[in-house]
Motif scaffolding. Structure first.
Motif, PDB file in Angstrom:
ATOM      1  N   ALA A   1      55.836  19.941  73.661  1.00 25.70           N
ATOM      2  CA  ALA A   1      54.801  21.230  73.193  1.00 25.70           C
ATOM      3  C   ALA A   1      53.991  21.307  73.382  1.00 25.70           C
ATOM      4  N   ILE A   2      52.947  20.179  72.916  1.00 22.20           N
ATOM      5  CA  ILE A   2      51.404  20.851  74.087  1.00 22.20           C
ATOM      6  C   ILE A   2      51.425  22.065  75.079  1.00 22.20           C
ATOM      7  N   LYS A   3      52.085  21.271  75.778  1.00 23.02           N
ATOM      8  CA  LYS A   3      52.190  22.079  76.685  1.00 23.02           C
ATOM      9  C   LYS A   3      52.286  23.651  77.053  1.00 23.02           C
ATOM     10  N   ASP A   4      53.581  23.590  75.685  1.00 20.35           N
ATOM     11  CA  ASP A   4      53.830  25.371  75.341  1.00 20.35           C
ATOM     12  C   ASP A   4      52.474  25.661  74.337  1.00 20.35           C
ATOM     13  N   VAL A   5      52.123  25.169  73.580  1.00 23.71           N
ATOM     14  CA  VAL A   5      51.538  25.575  72.651  1.00 23.71           C
ATOM     15  C   VAL A   5      49.606  26.218  73.605  1.00 23.71           C
ATOM     16  N   LEU A   6      49.977  25.371  74.629  1.00 23.33           N
ATOM     17  CA  LEU A   6      48.830  25.359  75.729  1.00 23.33           C
ATOM     18  C   LEU A   6      49.358  26.618  76.421  1.00 23.33           C
ATOM     19  N   GLY A   7      50.184  27.126  77.049  1.00 32.48           N
ATOM     20  CA  GLY A   7      50.953  27.798  77.664  1.00 32.48           C
ATOM     21  C   GLY A   7      50.656  27.597  78.424  1.00 32.48           C
ATOM     22  N   LEU A   8      50.819  26.580  79.581  1.00 27.19           N
ATOM     23  CA  LEU A   8      51.712  26.262  80.074  1.00 27.19           C
ATOM     24  C   LEU A   8      53.115  25.873  81.134  1.00 27.19           C
ATOM     25  N   GLN A   9      52.949  26.259  82.224  1.00 24.16           N
ATOM     26  CA  GLN A   9      54.439  26.119  82.564  1.00 24.16           C
ATOM     27  C   GLN A   9      55.641  25.217  82.737  1.00 24.16           C
TER      28      GLN A   9
ATOM     29  N   SER B   1      62.786  25.801  69.949  1.00 25.70           N
ATOM     30  CA  SER B   1      61.391  24.993  68.068  1.00 25.70           C
ATOM     31  C   SER B   1      59.930  26.309  68.088  1.00 25.70           C
ATOM     32  N   VAL B   2      59.331  26.513  67.145  1.00 24.76           N
ATOM     33  CA  VAL B   2      58.307  26.964  66.443  1.00 24.76           C
ATOM     34  C   VAL B   2      57.514  25.969  66.463  1.00 24.76           C
ATOM     35  N   ILE B   3      56.545  25.901  67.066  1.00 29.58           N
ATOM     36  CA  ILE B   3      55.634  24.451  67.414  1.00 29.58           C
ATOM     37  C   ILE B   3      54.129  25.360  66.917  1.00 29.58           C
ATOM     38  N   LYS B   4      53.818  23.957  65.713  1.00 32.17           N
ATOM     39  CA  LYS B   4      51.988  24.837  65.959  1.00 32.17           C
ATOM     40  C   LYS B   4      51.169  24.045  66.019  1.00 32.17           C
ATOM     41  N   ALA B   5      50.066  24.544  65.940  1.00 25.31           N
ATOM     42  CA  ALA B   5      49.093  23.560  67.006  1.00 25.31           C
ATOM     43  C   ALA B   5      47.583  23.590  65.964  1.00 25.31           C
ATOM     44  N   GLU B   6      46.196  23.299  66.156  1.00 22.62           N
ATOM     45  CA  GLU B   6      45.134  23.694  65.445  1.00 22.62           C
ATOM     46  C   GLU B   6      44.323  22.888  66.586  1.00 22.62           C
TER      47      GLU B   6
ATOM     48  N   THR C   1      54.738  30.677  70.211  1.00 21.91           N
ATOM     49  CA  THR C   1      55.280  32.304  69.951  1.00 21.91           C
ATOM     50  C   THR C   1      54.226  32.433  71.471  1.00 21.91           C
ATOM     51  N   GLN C   2      55.333  33.505  71.558  1.00 21.26           N
ATOM     52  CA  GLN C   2      54.230  34.608  72.948  1.00 21.26           C
ATOM     53  C   GLN C   2      53.021  35.522  71.751  1.00 21.26           C
ATOM     54  N   TYR C   3      52.099  35.369  73.412  1.00 22.53           N
ATOM     55  CA  TYR C   3      51.066  36.022  72.751  1.00 22.53           C
ATOM     56  C   TYR C   3      50.076  35.423  71.579  1.00 22.53           C
ATOM     57  N   ASP C   4      50.327  33.851  71.215  1.00 21.08           N
ATOM     58  CA  ASP C   4      49.587  33.924  70.269  1.00 21.08           C
ATOM     59  C   ASP C   4      49.890  31.602  71.141  1.00 21.08           C
ATOM     60  N   ARG C   5      49.873  31.803  72.355  1.00 19.23           N
ATOM     61  CA  ARG C   5      49.279  30.708  72.420  1.00 19.23           C
ATOM     62  C   ARG C   5      47.613  30.163  73.299  1.00 19.23           C
ATOM     63  N   LEU C   6      47.298  29.010  73.250  1.00 13.74           N
ATOM     64  CA  LEU C   6      45.987  28.814  73.638  1.00 13.74           C
ATOM     65  C   LEU C   6      45.004  29.656  74.895  1.00 13.74           C
TER      66      LEU C   6
END
Length: 208
Positions: free
Chosen positions: A59-67, A79-84, A96-101
């Motif tokens: 999940a952390i990799k996904d919100v960062l934008g890592l492969q 799943s939709v993951i949210k992070a701060e 989600t697309q265009y909303d990662r770090l």
């Protein structure tokens, strides 16, 4: 590890200034997790096999934008993951697309994901390669600068005076395999003799 040695490492961690830090992630019930909070600096995920550590990492990799790997994608199940993240301001992201770090004007090139299993495969290749010296002679050597060695020593907890790396390219099922040589005082050794944690932590700093 002796407790005094452990505290030496944590003192270094807390003295370090980080530009951006993960504050919390919300998995919205995935694998039984909702909000997970993180401390400043370096943190550790602990737990028995199967409790969800790798799901949180995916999940952390996904919100960062890592492969992501296929295994990561399977665990996340769309799943939709949210992070701060806390930088100069609070940064809110999703997977989600265009909303990662990576989409928030943060340089993703400064983020490295180190997979210990991949590192172990690289090390095993170097140990068991029959014509290893011929391979070494064919690969160009890159020598780390003094500033890079300072960074390595911080990350690995060593006191290298010298460090160099060669890349073995187009290795079947492995791709590019890094091979490291280091020197501490009068002791020289390479990837084949390193502890698995040491070999995994040395970052790959070659410009490609």
């Amino acid at each position: 590890m002796r407790n005094a040695k452990e505290m030496d490492y944590w003192d270094k961690v807390y003295a370090r200034k980080y530009n951006v830090g993960l504050k919390k992630i919300n998995l919205d019930g995935l694998n039984g997790f909702d909000e997970v909070f993180f401390s400043d600096g370096i943190f550790v995920l602990c737990g028995l096999n199967g409790v969800g550590k790798s799901t949180i990492i995916a999940a952390i990799k996904d919100v960062l934008g890592l492969q992501l790997t296929e295994n990561d994608s399977y665990k996340l199940k769309n799943s939709v993951i949210k992070a701060e993240f806390q930088g100069k301001t609070m940064i809110q992201c999703t997977n989600t697309q265009y909303d990662r770090l990576i989409n928030k004007q943060y340089d993703i090139e400064n983020i490295h994901f180190l997979d210990s299993l991949v590192s172990q495969r690289y090390q095993d290749f170097c140990i068991h390669q029959k014509h290893f010296e011929d391979l070494v002679e064919q690969a160009e050597e890159y020598t780390y600068s003094d500033d890079e060695i300072i960074e390595l020593n911080y990350l690995v907890g060593k006191r290298y005076q010298e460090c160099s790396v060669r890349e073995f390219e187009d290795i079947e099922k492995l791709g590019v395999v890094p091979y490291f040589c280091v020197k501490i005082d009068d002791i020289e050794y390479d990837s084949r003799s390193m502890g698995s944690g040491e070999h995994c932590l040395i970052p790959h700093l070659i410009d490609t």
